[in-house]
Design an enzyme around this catalytic site. Structure first.
Site, PDB file in Angstrom:
ATOM      1  N   GLY A  48      59.006  39.729  41.860  1.00 23.32           N
ATOM      2  CA  GLY A  48      60.088  39.692  41.738  1.00 23.32           C
ATOM      3  C   GLY A  48      61.247  38.630  40.834  1.00 23.32           C
ATOM      4  O   GLY A  48      60.506  38.006  40.490  1.00 23.32           O
ATOM      5  N   GLN A  53      66.653  33.830  35.808  1.00 22.24           N
ATOM      6  CA  GLN A  53      65.599  33.951  35.235  1.00 22.24           C
ATOM      7  C   GLN A  53      66.113  34.919  33.472  1.00 22.24           C
ATOM      8  O   GLN A  53      64.951  34.217  32.560  1.00 22.24           O
ATOM      9  CB  GLN A  53      64.095  34.577  36.238  1.00 22.24           C
ATOM     10  CG  GLN A  53      64.142  33.445  36.789  1.00 22.24           C
ATOM     11  CD  GLN A  53      62.701  33.808  37.967  1.00 22.24           C
ATOM     12  OE1 GLN A  53      63.429  34.778  39.116  1.00 22.24           O
ATOM     13  NE2 GLN A  53      61.925  33.642  37.076  1.00 22.24           N
ATOM     14  N   CYS A  95      55.221  31.403  39.794  1.00 23.79           N
ATOM     15  CA  CYS A  95      57.267  31.846  39.069  1.00 23.79           C
ATOM     16  C   CYS A  95      56.621  31.912  37.481  1.00 23.79           C
ATOM     17  O   CYS A  95      56.592  31.206  37.208  1.00 23.79           O
ATOM     18  CB  CYS A  95      58.013  30.504  39.524  1.00 23.79           C
ATOM     19  SG  CYS A  95      59.748  31.016  39.220  1.00 23.79           S
ATOM     20  N   LEU A  96      57.836  32.968  37.629  1.00 17.47           N
ATOM     21  CA  LEU A  96      57.458  33.380  35.711  1.00 17.47           C
ATOM     22  C   LEU A  96      58.344  32.529  35.241  1.00 17.47           C
ATOM     23  O   LEU A  96      58.013  32.595  34.076  1.00 17.47           O
ATOM     24  CB  LEU A  96      58.082  35.601  36.225  1.00 17.47           C
ATOM     25  CG  LEU A  96      57.399  36.200  35.736  1.00 17.47           C
ATOM     26  CD1 LEU A  96      58.610  37.267  36.662  1.00 17.47           C
ATOM     27  CD2 LEU A  96      56.739  36.583  35.841  1.00 17.47           C
ATOM     28  N   HIS A 137      61.376  33.085  47.783  1.00 16.11           N
ATOM     29  CA  HIS A 137      61.196  32.314  46.343  1.00 16.11           C
ATOM     30  C   HIS A 137      62.519  33.267  45.591  1.00 16.11           C
ATOM     31  O   HIS A 137      63.723  31.496  45.188  1.00 16.11           O
ATOM     32  CB  HIS A 137      59.686  33.086  46.492  1.00 16.11           C
ATOM     33  CG  HIS A 137      60.111  32.487  44.548  1.00 16.11           C
ATOM     34  ND1 HIS A 137      59.088  32.132  44.184  1.00 16.11           N
ATOM     35  CD2 HIS A 137      60.739  32.706  43.132  1.00 16.11           C
ATOM     36  CE1 HIS A 137      58.470  31.215  42.947  1.00 16.11           C
ATOM     37  NE2 HIS A 137      59.801  32.679  42.612  1.00 16.11           N
ATOM     38  N   GLU A 138      63.154  34.583  45.898  1.00 14.76           N
ATOM     39  CA  GLU A 138      64.156  35.014  44.766  1.00 14.76           C
ATOM     40  C   GLU A 138      65.564  34.262  45.215  1.00 14.76           C
ATOM     41  O   GLU A 138      66.444  34.333  44.420  1.00 14.76           O
ATOM     42  CB  GLU A 138      64.128  36.901  44.655  1.00 14.76           C
ATOM     43  CG  GLU A 138      62.890  36.992  44.549  1.00 14.76           C
ATOM     44  CD  GLU A 138      62.245  36.237  43.167  1.00 14.76           C
ATOM     45  OE1 GLU A 138      63.331  35.506  42.029  1.00 14.76           O
ATOM     46  OE2 GLU A 138      61.055  36.133  43.153  1.00 14.76           O
ATOM     47  N   HIS A 141      66.330  31.126  44.130  1.00 15.52           N
ATOM     48  CA  HIS A 141      66.177  31.142  42.712  1.00 15.52           C
ATOM     49  C   HIS A 141      68.239  31.245  42.043  1.00 15.52           C
ATOM     50  O   HIS A 141      68.175  30.211  41.789  1.00 15.52           O
ATOM     51  CB  HIS A 141      65.992  31.746  42.108  1.00 15.52           C
ATOM     52  CG  HIS A 141      64.645  32.010  41.502  1.00 15.52           C
ATOM     53  ND1 HIS A 141      64.216  31.320  40.327  1.00 15.52           N
ATOM     54  CD2 HIS A 141      63.410  32.777  41.471  1.00 15.52           C
ATOM     55  CE1 HIS A 141      62.937  30.988  40.512  1.00 15.52           C
ATOM     56  NE2 HIS A 141      62.165  32.016  40.855  1.00 15.52           N
TER      57      HIS A 141
HETATM   58 NI    NI Z   1      60.314  32.684  40.546  1.00  9.51          NI
END
Ligand code: NI
Length: 170
Positions: A48, A53, A95-96, A137-138, A141
């Site tokens: 995701g 991000q 998380c990226l 999670h998304e 963000h």
């Molecule tokens: Ni993330």
């Protein structure tokens, strides 16, 4: 996918720590953002990715994620709202934008996201298992919340110390 990968922002970048703006223009620029987000997620091998991000403070996320039944879900949601239910379940989460470490976090096991797509048409996505986690999670963000913000302060600091840049993002 026609998109071009963009640089993925890392924890500490202000764009990740503030609420996003709602999308009001369903134009070519939005389409390009979504295509680029898919490309960025693919390069990073993520499940995701949210617009902040890649440095854009708009309420959009993309996903490519498996649910509890092993079904793959690929899509995007603009201006999402979320409802969750089910017993919270602990699972490793990463998380990226917090590259490297993972940490256990309890999340409800069922999530429904409602919003619109890149054309402004209504969409509703329901996820179980890991996909339910991904949707939460998304959506977090887009409120400026990282998964580590749900952890006790000392755990959060430890995760941040363990961060290391990924090769593809250096
Ligand atoms: Ni993330």
């Amino acid at each position: 996918m026609a998109g071009t990968p963009r640089l993925i922002r890392v924890a500490g970048d202000p764009v990740l720590h503030q609420p996003c703006r709602q999308v009001t223009s369903f134009d070519a620029e939005l389409g390009e953002l979504i295509d680029d987000m898919f490309a960025s997620m693919a390069v990073a091998e993520g499940v995701g990715l949210a617009a902040p991000q890649v440095g854009v403070d708009l309420a959009v996320f993309v996903y490519d994620c498996f649910d509890a039944a092993g079904q793959r879900h690929v899509g995007h949601v603009v201006n999402p709202t979320i409802e969750t239910s089910g017993e919270p379940e602990e699972h490793d989460e990463g998380c990226l934008s917090v590259p490297g470490p993972y940490h256990e976090l309890a999340r409800p096991t069922l999530a429904t996201v409602r919003g619109v797509d890149r054309t402004g048409a209504s969409v509703e996505v329901t996820g179980t298992g890991f996909f339910a986690r991904c949707l939460q999670h998304e959506t977090d963000h887009l409120r400026g919340v990282l998964y580590i913000d749900h952890l006790p302060r000392n755990r959060r600091r430890r995760v941040l110390r363990e961060m290391e840049p990924f090769e593809w993002n250096a």
